[in-house]
Design a protein around this motif. Structure first.
Motif, PDB file in Angstrom:
ATOM      1  N   ASP A  57       0.824  -1.212   0.000  1.00  0.00           N
ATOM      2  CA  ASP A  57       0.000   0.000   0.000  1.00  0.00           C
ATOM      3  C   ASP A  57       0.856   1.258   0.000  1.00  0.00           C
ATOM      4  O   ASP A  57       0.571   2.219  -0.710  1.00  0.00           O
ATOM      5  CB  ASP A  57      -0.892   0.035   1.256  1.00  0.00           C
ATOM      6  N   ASP A  72      -7.944   3.996  -8.858  1.00  0.00           N
ATOM      7  CA  ASP A  72      -8.711   4.925  -8.051  1.00  0.00           C
ATOM      8  C   ASP A  72      -8.845   6.251  -8.825  1.00  0.00           C
ATOM      9  O   ASP A  72      -7.867   6.762  -9.366  1.00  0.00           O
ATOM     10  CB  ASP A  72      -7.894   5.078  -6.759  1.00  0.00           C
ATOM     11  N   SER A  73     -10.080   6.796  -8.887  1.00  0.00           N
ATOM     12  CA  SER A  73     -10.309   7.933  -9.778  1.00  0.00           C
ATOM     13  C   SER A  73      -9.537   9.187  -9.348  1.00  0.00           C
ATOM     14  O   SER A  73      -9.122   9.991 -10.180  1.00  0.00           O
ATOM     15  CB  SER A  73     -11.797   8.231  -9.869  1.00  0.00           C
ATOM     16  N   GLU A 105      -0.527  17.001  -4.296  1.00  0.00           N
ATOM     17  CA  GLU A 105      -1.573  16.731  -3.313  1.00  0.00           C
ATOM     18  C   GLU A 105      -1.673  17.772  -2.209  1.00  0.00           C
ATOM     19  O   GLU A 105      -2.751  18.017  -1.680  1.00  0.00           O
ATOM     20  CB  GLU A 105      -1.352  15.364  -2.677  1.00  0.00           C
ATOM     21  N   THR A 135      -5.116  19.671  -1.036  1.00  0.00           N
ATOM     22  CA  THR A 135      -5.675  19.611   0.321  1.00  0.00           C
ATOM     23  C   THR A 135      -5.764  20.999   0.934  1.00  0.00           C
ATOM     24  O   THR A 135      -6.703  21.294   1.684  1.00  0.00           O
ATOM     25  CB  THR A 135      -4.832  18.679   1.205  1.00  0.00           C
ATOM     26  N   ALA A 150     -12.714  23.234   5.806  1.00  0.00           N
ATOM     27  CA  ALA A 150     -13.184  21.984   6.409  1.00  0.00           C
ATOM     28  C   ALA A 150     -12.235  21.547   7.522  1.00  0.00           C
ATOM     29  O   ALA A 150     -12.664  21.113   8.594  1.00  0.00           O
ATOM     30  CB  ALA A 150     -13.295  20.900   5.338  1.00  0.00           C
ATOM     31  N   ILE A 151     -10.941  21.687   7.267  1.00  0.00           N
ATOM     32  CA  ILE A 151      -9.961  21.291   8.285  1.00  0.00           C
ATOM     33  C   ILE A 151     -10.098  22.200   9.513  1.00  0.00           C
ATOM     34  O   ILE A 151     -10.101  21.739  10.654  1.00  0.00           O
ATOM     35  CB  ILE A 151      -8.519  21.335   7.727  1.00  0.00           C
ATOM     36  N   TYR A 180     -13.063  21.255  11.605  1.00  0.00           N
ATOM     37  CA  TYR A 180     -12.775  20.045  12.387  1.00  0.00           C
ATOM     38  C   TYR A 180     -11.956  20.418  13.626  1.00  0.00           C
ATOM     39  O   TYR A 180     -12.243  19.976  14.737  1.00  0.00           O
ATOM     40  CB  TYR A 180     -12.026  19.026  11.524  1.00  0.00           C
ATOM     41  N   ARG A 210     -14.027  22.141  16.304  1.00  0.00           N
ATOM     42  CA  ARG A 210     -14.865  21.163  17.001  1.00  0.00           C
ATOM     43  C   ARG A 210     -14.022  20.384  18.015  1.00  0.00           C
ATOM     44  O   ARG A 210     -14.396  20.217  19.167  1.00  0.00           O
ATOM     45  CB  ARG A 210     -15.467  20.216  15.947  1.00  0.00           C
ATOM     46  N   VAL A 224     -12.377  11.662  10.541  1.00  0.00           N
ATOM     47  CA  VAL A 224     -12.748  12.024   9.174  1.00  0.00           C
ATOM     48  C   VAL A 224     -13.086  13.516   9.121  1.00  0.00           C
ATOM     49  O   VAL A 224     -14.020  13.968   9.780  1.00  0.00           O
ATOM     50  CB  VAL A 224     -13.955  11.197   8.680  1.00  0.00           C
ATOM     51  N   VAL A 225     -12.312  14.272   8.384  1.00  0.00           N
ATOM     52  CA  VAL A 225     -12.614  15.690   8.161  1.00  0.00           C
ATOM     53  C   VAL A 225     -13.698  15.795   7.100  1.00  0.00           C
ATOM     54  O   VAL A 225     -14.671  16.518   7.236  1.00  0.00           O
ATOM     55  CB  VAL A 225     -11.343  16.460   7.731  1.00  0.00           C
ATOM     56  N   GLU A 226     -13.518  15.041   6.034  1.00  0.00           N
ATOM     57  CA  GLU A 226     -14.548  14.933   5.006  1.00  0.00           C
ATOM     58  C   GLU A 226     -14.264  13.715   4.138  1.00  0.00           C
ATOM     59  O   GLU A 226     -13.128  13.265   4.038  1.00  0.00           O
ATOM     60  CB  GLU A 226     -14.634  16.205   4.152  1.00  0.00           C
ATOM     61  N   ARG A 257     -14.667  12.023   0.307  1.00  0.00           N
ATOM     62  CA  ARG A 257     -14.879  12.398  -1.097  1.00  0.00           C
ATOM     63  C   ARG A 257     -15.775  11.407  -1.803  1.00  0.00           C
ATOM     64  O   ARG A 257     -15.975  10.297  -1.327  1.00  0.00           O
ATOM     65  CB  ARG A 257     -13.536  12.440  -1.819  1.00  0.00           C
ATOM     66  N   ASP A 297     -15.138   9.684  -4.277  1.00  0.00           N
ATOM     67  CA  ASP A 297     -14.449   8.458  -4.692  1.00  0.00           C
ATOM     68  C   ASP A 297     -14.168   7.527  -3.517  1.00  0.00           C
ATOM     69  O   ASP A 297     -13.506   6.509  -3.675  1.00  0.00           O
ATOM     70  CB  ASP A 297     -13.138   8.805  -5.407  1.00  0.00           C
ATOM     71  N   THR A 316     -12.334   8.096  -0.815  1.00  0.00           N
ATOM     72  CA  THR A 316     -11.194   8.426   0.042  1.00  0.00           C
ATOM     73  C   THR A 316     -11.648   9.479   1.060  1.00  0.00           C
ATOM     74  O   THR A 316     -12.618  10.196   0.837  1.00  0.00           O
ATOM     75  CB  THR A 316     -10.000   8.995  -0.754  1.00  0.00           C
ATOM     76  N   LEU A 326     -10.373  12.559   3.953  1.00  0.00           N
ATOM     77  CA  LEU A 326      -9.342  13.416   4.510  1.00  0.00           C
ATOM     78  C   LEU A 326      -9.346  13.126   6.007  1.00  0.00           C
ATOM     79  O   LEU A 326     -10.346  13.342   6.689  1.00  0.00           O
ATOM     80  CB  LEU A 326      -9.694  14.876   4.220  1.00  0.00           C
ATOM     81  N   THR A 335      -3.301  16.738   7.852  1.00  0.00           N
ATOM     82  CA  THR A 335      -4.229  15.689   7.405  1.00  0.00           C
ATOM     83  C   THR A 335      -3.520  14.780   6.399  1.00  0.00           C
ATOM     84  O   THR A 335      -2.436  15.106   5.906  1.00  0.00           O
ATOM     85  CB  THR A 335      -5.441  16.284   6.652  1.00  0.00           C
ATOM     86  N   LEU A 390      -4.831  12.148   2.989  1.00  0.00           N
ATOM     87  CA  LEU A 390      -5.931  11.640   2.181  1.00  0.00           C
ATOM     88  C   LEU A 390      -5.774  10.126   2.121  1.00  0.00           C
ATOM     89  O   LEU A 390      -4.769   9.638   1.617  1.00  0.00           O
ATOM     90  CB  LEU A 390      -5.816  12.244   0.787  1.00  0.00           C
ATOM     91  N   GLY A 436      -3.694  -4.426   3.164  1.00  0.00           N
ATOM     92  CA  GLY A 436      -4.994  -3.765   3.025  1.00  0.00           C
ATOM     93  C   GLY A 436      -5.800  -3.735   4.316  1.00  0.00           C
ATOM     94  O   GLY A 436      -6.910  -3.228   4.344  1.00  0.00           O
TER      95      GLY A 436
END
Ligand code: SF4
Lengths: 200, 475
Positions: A100, A156-157, A169, A173, A179-180, A183, A186, B17-19, B21, B23, B25, B27, B166, B168, B207
């Motif tokens: 992985d 993976d798309s 990446e 992000t 959004a971060i 979080y 909170r 989990v922040v959000e 997606r 697909d 995955t 964040l 974070t 992904l 996995g």
């Protein structure tokens, strides 16, 4: 990061299973503080012990594709393994499975890890050994040869999107800053002890 | 979601989990980030180049460990002893510069708190149950022993965490390794995890995130749990964890970076909810009988190549699948071993007691107990003990363990990764064997051509006394 859509050329018929990251790049190469030049150290132990190895065979010099075996890139998390393979000029690895961590590192460095069943690998090994070209089309998600072989692969798309567009990446992000931040707010309200870290 | 029974892994995942997606995955928020000198320089460099900052400096802790020499780091006058290898020196300097530049807490090479990242994190109370912990080192899974979701990352991800706090990620599947019964006397956590890897294979956990379940783990100290989780990656798993309990809370209470006062009570109340629910579904489940396990050693070049100390080097033909047969042949060749040889007859020239798997105080106590009043065999050329941290070292010295080791012919070193990975001066010479308490027996791991036999601390001590692999229970 360089975008990747199609890659065509000779492939290195390697095929060995369970190739760990120590074999891809030995520990002595991890001491660099830059990413370049690691290709010279790639697969060093194989090159040293086998004079007929595929990596030094002039027939495959400059190949942009590497055909590998099951569980490629197992072992340590060193991203140097992906850098070394990239520095060799390889843009696509084709194998039945990857660790992985390795497949993630590959994508982050603009290298496409294609997963195909062993039967397809066996066939591509034959093609590669003959020095015939292999075509990889990321958009269409296919690997084809001059001999009407056509192997479809899954990816993976999001990874596909990043590779096709050469996206970094971190930048992607950072666009999710709100959004971060939400979080974190909170968290700071509900479980402030987690957020203290070294300042506890 | 609230009503569906969840595994421990799923609970920790959901809480971070922040959000998610389209697909699939997610964040994921990262609570704790450990940084060392080898996998971080390029990440800090990349931040500098793009003008990015570290988002939450207080959630990162930096400490050098991988290629620091384990010999004295300061001379009698307190001046730094220069590091001979220029690249190692450059990496250390880079970390010393990067940490303060980006506002990160740094533990220096000669500080008492310095040590192997995975020993330092729990020891300082920086690693906590229920948190997500990452580090650019695959043995980050260790911290799962506290009930944290901890895993290794690559340098690009180090940069990603520094800049965004974070990652992904694609959610892994939950896997259960359930151990039934009790371990026989003289069989340790290290033997157990080596045995488990032998059963499930080096790719058996791919996995998945493994949760270790059963009374055996509940009875273990935190240090033993860290040993077990440490090697999860050797079974191919992304991480390994054990549900936190009173043993963990007792271990953490009062540590420098652990929650204090009212925070502590809040934290413990939360930690008590961290266990797999009744009825939670594991994608994969393996049951192991503890009574079957003996002190275990590795014979080959994959951590799945293990046998009980009473066993023999296997014949390649004994494996059902062809590629494993070929791999076994290669391994035996590299290891210089003949099928059928009883492993207890394999001579050993080097002994390494250390690494994030087995360098904590209990490990040193276990090894010193075997060595007390004994000394290493004449054919053992090199034997070293490398405590996991300066604090472990000090504790061991207070207990007089250093004296037992040096009397037995061992060298007593400064903390670091040492001979676990052949990146610093501590290497095993080509063609020689090492009984090692580390976690990897890969080709060249302890130095080019070095032959590693993975063992527990007590078994490493026994090998030192006899000059060959030995069943410690017979000493
Ligand atoms: S002791 Fe070995 S496995 Fe552990 S952190 Fe150091 S190099 Fe990695």
């Amino acid at each position: 990061m360089k975008p990747l859509s199609t890659v065509s050329g000779k492939a290195i018929p390697f095929g060995a299973k369970n190739i760990d990251t120590d074999i891809i790049i030995a520990a002595e190469w991890l001491k660099t503080i830059t990413r370049e030049g690691l290709g010279k150290g790639a697969f060093q132990s194989i090159r040293a012990s086998d004079p007929d190895n595929v990596f030094d065979d002039p027939a495959y010099a400059g190949s942009p594709i590497l055909i590998a075996g099951d569980n490629f890139g197992c072992g340590s998390s060193r991203e140097h393994a992906a850098w070394a393979i990239g520095d060799m000029g390889i843009r696509v690895v084709i194998a039945p499975s990857y660790s992985d961590i390795f497949s993630g590192n590959a994508v982050k460095n603009g290298i496409l890890p294609v997963v195909l069943p062993q039967s397809a690998i066996d066939r591509l090994m034959e093609v590669a050994r003959e020095g015939d070209p292999i075509h990889v089309d990321l958009e269409a998600q296919t690997v084809t040869t001059e001999f009407q072989d056509r192997f479809a692969f899954e990816i993976d798309s999001f990874r596909k999107h990043c590779l096709l567009n050469g996206l970094d990446e971190v930048a992607l992000t950072m666009e999710r800053d709100q959004a971060i931040g939400a979080y974190e707010t909170r968290r700071t309200t509900d479980q402030s002890w987690i957020m203290r870290g070294t300042a506890a | 979601m609230a009503n569906k029974p969840r595994t421990l892994y799923e609970k920790i995942w959901d809480a971070h989990v922040v959000e998610t997606r389209d697909d699939g995955t997610s964040l994921i928020y990262i609570d704790r980030h450990l940084v060392h000198e080898v996998t971080s320089p390029q990440a800090f460099d990349a931040l500098r180049i793009s003008g990015r900052k570290v988002r939450r400096p207080e959630l990162t802790l930096a400490v050098p460990d991988h290629n620091l020499p384990t010999t004295a780091r300061r001379d009698a006058k307190g001046a730094r002893v220069p590091i001979a290898d220029p690249q190692s020196a450059a990496q250390l300097e880079a970390l010393e510069r990067n940490a303060p530049d980006f506002g990160i807490r740094y533990i220096g090479d000669a500080d008492d708190e310095q040590g192997i990242v995975h020993v330092v994190g729990p020891e300082q109370g920086f690693s906590l149950p229920g948190t997500t912990i990452v580090c650019g080192d695959s043995h980050t899974a260790s911290h799962g022993g506290l009930g944290a979701l901890a895993f290794g990352i690559g340098t690009s991800e180090v940069e990603h965490v520094l800049a965004t706090q974070t990652l992904l990620l694609q959610q892994s599947k939950s896997m259960e390794v359930r151990v039934e019964g009790d371990l026989p006397p003289g069989v340790t956590a290290k033997d157990l995890i080596l045995h488990i890897i032998g059963v499930i294979g080096a790719a058996g956990g791919t996995g998945h995130v493994i949760e270790y379940r059963g009374q055996v783990f509940e009875d273990m100290s935190v240090e033993q749990r860290l040993t077990v989780c440490n090697m999860s990656i050797e079974a191919g798993a992304r991480a390994g964890l054990i549900a936190p309990d009173e043993t963990v809370f007792r271990y953490l209470k009062g540590r420098p970076m652990a929650p204090k006062g009212a925070d502590w009570d809040d934290a413990v109340a939360y930690w008590k909810t961290l266990h797999s629910d009744v009825g939670a579904v594991f994608a994969k489940s393996v049951v192991i009988n503890a009574a079957d396990i003996a002190p275990t050693v590795s014979w080959g070049t994959s951590p799945e190549d293990v046998v009980p100390i009473s066993g023999s080097v296997p014949a390649p033909e004994s494996f059902p699948d062809e590629s494993k047969q070929a791999a076994a042949k290669k391994s035996l060749d590299y290891m210089g071993l003949t099928p059928g040889t009883p492993v207890a007859e394999i001579p050993i020239e080097n002994i390494f007691i250390g690494s994030c798997t087995n360098s904590r105080i209990e490990d040193l106590r276990a090894a010193s107990k075997v060595l007390e009043g004994r000394s290493k065999a004449d054919n053992v050329r090199w034997a070293i003990v490398v405590p996991g941290s300066g604090l472990v070292k000090r504790q061991a010295e207070e207990e007089g363990l250093d004296k037992i080791f040096t009397d037995a012919g061992f060298e007593w070193r400064e903390p670091g990764c040492s001979a676990c990975l052949g990146m610093n001066p501590d290497k095993v010479p080509a063609g020689e064997r090492c009984a090692s308490t580390s976690n990897r027996n890969f080709v060249g791991r302890q130095g080019p051509g070095a032959r590693t036999h993975l063992v527990s601390p007590a078994m490493a001590a026994a090998a030192a006394v006899k000059g060959r692999l030995t069943d410690v229970r017979e000493l």
